[in-house]
Write a protein that holds these residues in place. Structure first.
Motif, mmCIF file in Angstrom:
data_model
loop_
_atom_site.group_PDB
_atom_site.id
_atom_site.type_symbol
_atom_site.label_atom_id
_atom_site.label_comp_id
_atom_site.label_asym_id
_atom_site.label_seq_id
_atom_site.Cartn_x
_atom_site.Cartn_y
_atom_site.Cartn_z
ATOM 1 N N LYS A 1 40.058 46.383 38.594
ATOM 2 C CA LYS A 1 41.159 45.622 37.995
ATOM 3 C C LYS A 1 42.497 46.121 38.517
ATOM 4 C CE LYS A 1 43.292 44.587 33.517
ATOM 5 N NZ LYS A 1 43.182 44.741 32.048
ATOM 6 N N GLU A 2 42.673 47.442 38.584
ATOM 7 C CA GLU A 2 43.927 48.022 39.083
ATOM 8 C C GLU A 2 44.160 47.644 40.543
ATOM 9 O OE1 GLU A 2 43.291 52.135 38.358
ATOM 10 O OE2 GLU A 2 43.917 52.043 36.244
ATOM 11 N N THR A 3 43.088 47.627 41.342
ATOM 12 C CA THR A 3 43.209 47.263 42.759
ATOM 13 C C THR A 3 43.596 45.796 42.910
ATOM 14 O OG1 THR A 3 41.566 48.927 43.384
ATOM 15 C CG2 THR A 3 41.990 47.176 44.974
ATOM 16 N N LEU A 4 42.984 44.928 42.114
ATOM 17 C CA LEU A 4 43.310 43.501 42.159
ATOM 18 C C LEU A 4 44.794 43.277 41.863
ATOM 19 C CD1 LEU A 4 40.262 41.954 40.241
ATOM 20 C CD2 LEU A 4 40.708 41.798 42.694
ATOM 21 N N TYR B 1 47.428 45.074 44.710
ATOM 22 C CA TYR B 1 47.563 44.395 46.006
ATOM 23 C C TYR B 1 47.663 42.875 45.861
ATOM 24 C CZ TYR B 1 46.499 48.945 47.967
ATOM 25 O OH TYR B 1 46.545 50.281 48.297
ATOM 26 N N SER B 2 47.883 42.407 44.622
ATOM 27 C CA SER B 2 48.028 40.955 44.368
ATOM 28 C C SER B 2 46.913 40.181 45.055
ATOM 29 C CB SER B 2 49.400 40.454 44.854
ATOM 30 O OG SER B 2 50.446 41.148 44.218
ATOM 31 N N MET B 3 45.687 40.668 44.866
ATOM 32 C CA MET B 3 44.554 40.077 45.563
ATOM 33 C C MET B 3 44.242 38.663 45.105
ATOM 34 S SD MET B 3 41.809 43.170 46.061
ATOM 35 C CE MET B 3 42.125 44.500 47.247
ATOM 36 N N VAL B 4 44.444 38.397 43.826
ATOM 37 C CA VAL B 4 44.141 37.071 43.291
ATOM 38 C C VAL B 4 45.267 36.611 42.384
ATOM 39 C CG1 VAL B 4 41.627 37.327 43.418
ATOM 40 C CG2 VAL B 4 42.839 38.120 41.376
ATOM 41 N N GLN B 5 45.367 35.301 42.254
ATOM 42 C CA GLN B 5 46.315 34.681 41.334
ATOM 43 C C GLN B 5 45.539 33.967 40.241
ATOM 44 O OE1 GLN B 5 49.597 35.275 41.895
ATOM 45 N NE2 GLN B 5 48.952 36.399 43.731
ATOM 46 N N CYS C 1 29.193 41.112 40.186
ATOM 47 C CA CYS C 1 29.105 41.263 38.736
ATOM 48 C C CYS C 1 30.421 41.714 38.112
ATOM 49 C CB CYS C 1 27.974 42.232 38.388
ATOM 50 S SG CYS C 1 26.347 41.538 38.766
ATOM 51 N N VAL C 2 31.138 42.622 38.767
ATOM 52 C CA VAL C 2 32.407 43.070 38.194
ATOM 53 C C VAL C 2 33.448 41.957 38.254
ATOM 54 C CG1 VAL C 2 33.503 44.062 40.262
ATOM 55 C CG2 VAL C 2 33.925 45.071 38.026
ATOM 56 N N LEU C 3 33.438 41.146 39.309
ATOM 57 C CA LEU C 3 34.354 40.005 39.367
ATOM 58 C C LEU C 3 33.985 38.958 38.316
ATOM 59 C CD1 LEU C 3 34.943 39.448 43.205
ATOM 60 C CD2 LEU C 3 36.494 40.472 41.535
ATOM 61 N N HIS C 4 32.684 38.822 38.066
ATOM 62 C CA HIS C 4 32.237 37.899 37.022
ATOM 63 C C HIS C 4 32.731 38.368 35.657
ATOM 64 C CE1 HIS C 4 29.208 35.963 34.287
ATOM 65 N NE2 HIS C 4 29.579 34.934 35.015
ATOM 66 N N TYR C 5 32.658 39.671 35.411
ATOM 67 C CA TYR C 5 33.162 40.222 34.151
ATOM 68 C C TYR C 5 34.667 40.014 34.006
ATOM 69 C CZ TYR C 5 28.676 42.722 33.862
ATOM 70 O OH TYR C 5 27.351 43.043 33.804
ATOM 71 N N SER D 1 36.456 37.647 35.535
ATOM 72 C CA SER D 1 36.872 36.274 35.837
ATOM 73 C C SER D 1 37.592 35.615 34.665
ATOM 74 C CB SER D 1 35.666 35.433 36.258
ATOM 75 O OG SER D 1 34.701 35.373 35.222
ATOM 76 N N GLY D 2 37.179 35.960 33.436
ATOM 77 C CA GLY D 2 37.857 35.387 32.283
ATOM 78 C C GLY D 2 39.273 35.903 32.142
ATOM 79 N N GLU D 3 39.443 37.207 32.341
ATOM 80 C CA GLU D 3 40.764 37.822 32.210
ATOM 81 C C GLU D 3 41.733 37.336 33.280
ATOM 82 O OE1 GLU D 3 42.702 42.332 32.086
ATOM 83 O OE2 GLU D 3 40.527 42.044 32.001
ATOM 84 N N PHE D 4 41.225 37.118 34.493
ATOM 85 C CA PHE D 4 42.078 36.679 35.599
ATOM 86 C C PHE D 4 42.022 35.159 35.814
ATOM 87 C CE2 PHE D 4 41.757 41.161 36.514
ATOM 88 C CZ PHE D 4 42.960 41.472 37.115
ATOM 89 N N ASP D 5 41.219 34.469 34.987
ATOM 90 C CA ASP D 5 41.065 33.016 35.101
ATOM 91 C C ASP D 5 40.615 32.628 36.518
ATOM 92 O OD1 ASP D 5 41.073 30.332 34.410
ATOM 93 O OD2 ASP D 5 43.203 30.058 34.847
ATOM 94 N N LEU D 6 39.497 33.234 36.956
ATOM 95 C CA LEU D 6 38.991 32.998 38.307
ATOM 96 C C LEU D 6 37.775 32.074 38.288
ATOM 97 C CD1 LEU D 6 39.068 36.642 39.728
ATOM 98 C CD2 LEU D 6 40.829 34.870 39.959
#
Length: 450
Positions: free
Chosen positions: A6-9, A12-16, A36-40, A42-47
């Protein structure tokens, strides 16, 4: 691990928020953990996530791994795109190593898959130890800052590496805690490959005998040098645009001058030819030489100092490259390219004239409200860059030619469409991001190449 990713995302502004991410999943531990971690998160980052798997056709386990990835995607309720290629055939076609052919084919599939599903980012599973291995590989082969910086957290505004600061131990613990299964690629233990020898022999020795935290040390060093390399690269590209200005090149600090030379030679070189320190030193010798007209052969041509001006002559044979072409295009209007015999036709059109699926690579639709006129049709020039559809950053047109397997002697025959802001279309090959059509577009044009 989830907190670190999460801190890395964020750092480095990896996703919007709301972005669509294509997740590259081989079935191995790293890629399963990544998915799996991105799936977890995905709700917080609306991905929105889509899984992508590439079958290289190299091992008998490949079919089982493909099925394994499809099953994971299905269990998570995610779509899965699969690509297949006989990489051994590509190795001979491209005249490169099996590893390199696999890498090129895999990345090409990922970019095509991202475009097909509308993903704005492609997530890769490289971890902290992979970074350390990459730095060591480059050191052993001989490198400068470009190699010492290792892999970038974000590349070309498209590829992201959320696990780049996560250790294999953290990944293993995460998988065990979550009860996640993964595949083991036996080729990762094949000692014929340099990376495997570094992973299983060199790094363990460095950790045991010299520094138990060598992986983190190399990772931090790569971060520092990446920032320094970005500064030098930006400065060099600005100066490379004035490459004939001999006085400027002579007055530059040696490190920056050599970087400028490298940028210029990289743009000149034909596919399959490498720019080496020997070439860079030779061109620097021409720049600093007191002789009147020194010259040197380099990949792709000749560099010569003529009457106080530095000239770069490419060695291409085609008439299109020697003379080039450039035409203004009106809408409506038509351009006939004398050197190639091609015709570009431009006409105004209505929203209802645009098909739901545009599958003709020779046709381009433009939203004229996004265009800064005039429009121009021209041949490729060394150094050309564009922002492909779906990519946040820019890409060399030369790299697009390489990926689409366009022979070097034909590249200057392919028309490029540009406006005042840059390249919009590499005809029949790649559409630019500014050609994206929104539902409310009103002023439209249809461009066709015949």
């Amino acid at each position: 691990m989830q907190k670190k990713v999460k801190e890395t995302l964020i750092k480095y502004s990896m996703v919007q928020s709301g972005e669509h991410v294509l997740v590259a999943v081989s079935g191995g531990a790293d890629s399963v953990a990544l998915l799996c971690v991105l799936h977890y998160l995905s709700g917080e980052f609306d991905l929105k996530l889509t899984v992508a798997h590439f079958n290289h056709g190299l091992r008998k386990e490949a079919e089982e791994e493909e099925l394994f990835v499809k099953t994971i995607a299905q269990n998570l309720g995610l779509p899965c795109l699969v690509g297949r290629e006989e990489v051994r055939n590509l190795k001979h076609l491209w005249k490169c190593s099996l590893e390199e052919a696999a890498r090129i084919a895999r990345y090409h599939f990922l970019e095509e898959a991202a475009g097909a599903c509308g993903a704005k980012k492609i997530a890769l599973g490289h971890n902290e130890r992979d970074q350390a291995e990459t730095v060591l590989i480059n050191i052993l082969r001989g490198t400068g800052l470009k190699g010492l910086k290792g892999m970038e957290p974000v590349r070309d505004g498209l590829f992201i590496r959320p696990l780049l600061y996560v250790s294999p131990r953290e990944i293993t613990s995460f998988l065990a805690r979550e009860g996640l299964k993964f595949c083991t690629d036996r080729s990762n233990f094949d000692q014929r490959y340099l990376r495997n020898r570094i992973r299983h022999f060199l790094l363990p020795v460095l950790e045991k005998e010299f520094n138990p935290r060598i992986v983190s040390v190399l990772s931090r060093m790569a971060d520092i040098l990446r920032e320094e390399n970005e500064y030098l690269e930006s400065a060099a590209r600005g100066i490379a645009g004035r490459k004939e200005d001999l006085g400027t090149l002579q007055e530059l600090p040696p490190a920056l001058r050599r970087r400028v030379i490298k940028v210029i030679l990289e743009e000149m070189r034909p596919e399959g030819k490498a720019v080496t320190a020997r070439h860079i030193n030779a061109v620097e010798g021409v720049i600093l030489s007191p002789r009147s007209n020194p010259s040197v052969h380099v990949p792709g041509g000749v560099v010569v100092k003529e009457n106080g001006i530095l000239r770069f002559h490419t060695g291409k044979d085609s008439k299109a490259n020697r003379e080039g072409f450039s035409y203004l295009l009106s809408i409506p209007g038509e351009v006939r390219i004398t050197l190639t015999g091609q015709v570009l036709k431009a006409n105004l059109c209505l929203p209802q004239d645009i098909p739901n699926k545009i599958d003709n690579p020779n046709v381009l639709y433009l939203n004229l409200d996004k265009i800064k006129f005039p429009l121009r049709v021209r041949s490729w020039r060394f150094g050309d860059r564009m922002q492909p559809l779906g990519m946040r950053g820019t890409k060399k047109v030369k790299e697009i030619f390489q990926e689409m397997r366009v022979p070097p002697n034909r590249r200057h025959e392919i028309p490029l469409l540009e406006d005042e802001l840059g390249i919009l279309w590499v005809s029949s090959l790649k559409v630019g991001e500014r050609c994206r059509l929104e539902a409310d577009a009103k002023r439209l044009a249809r461009i066709e190449i015949i």
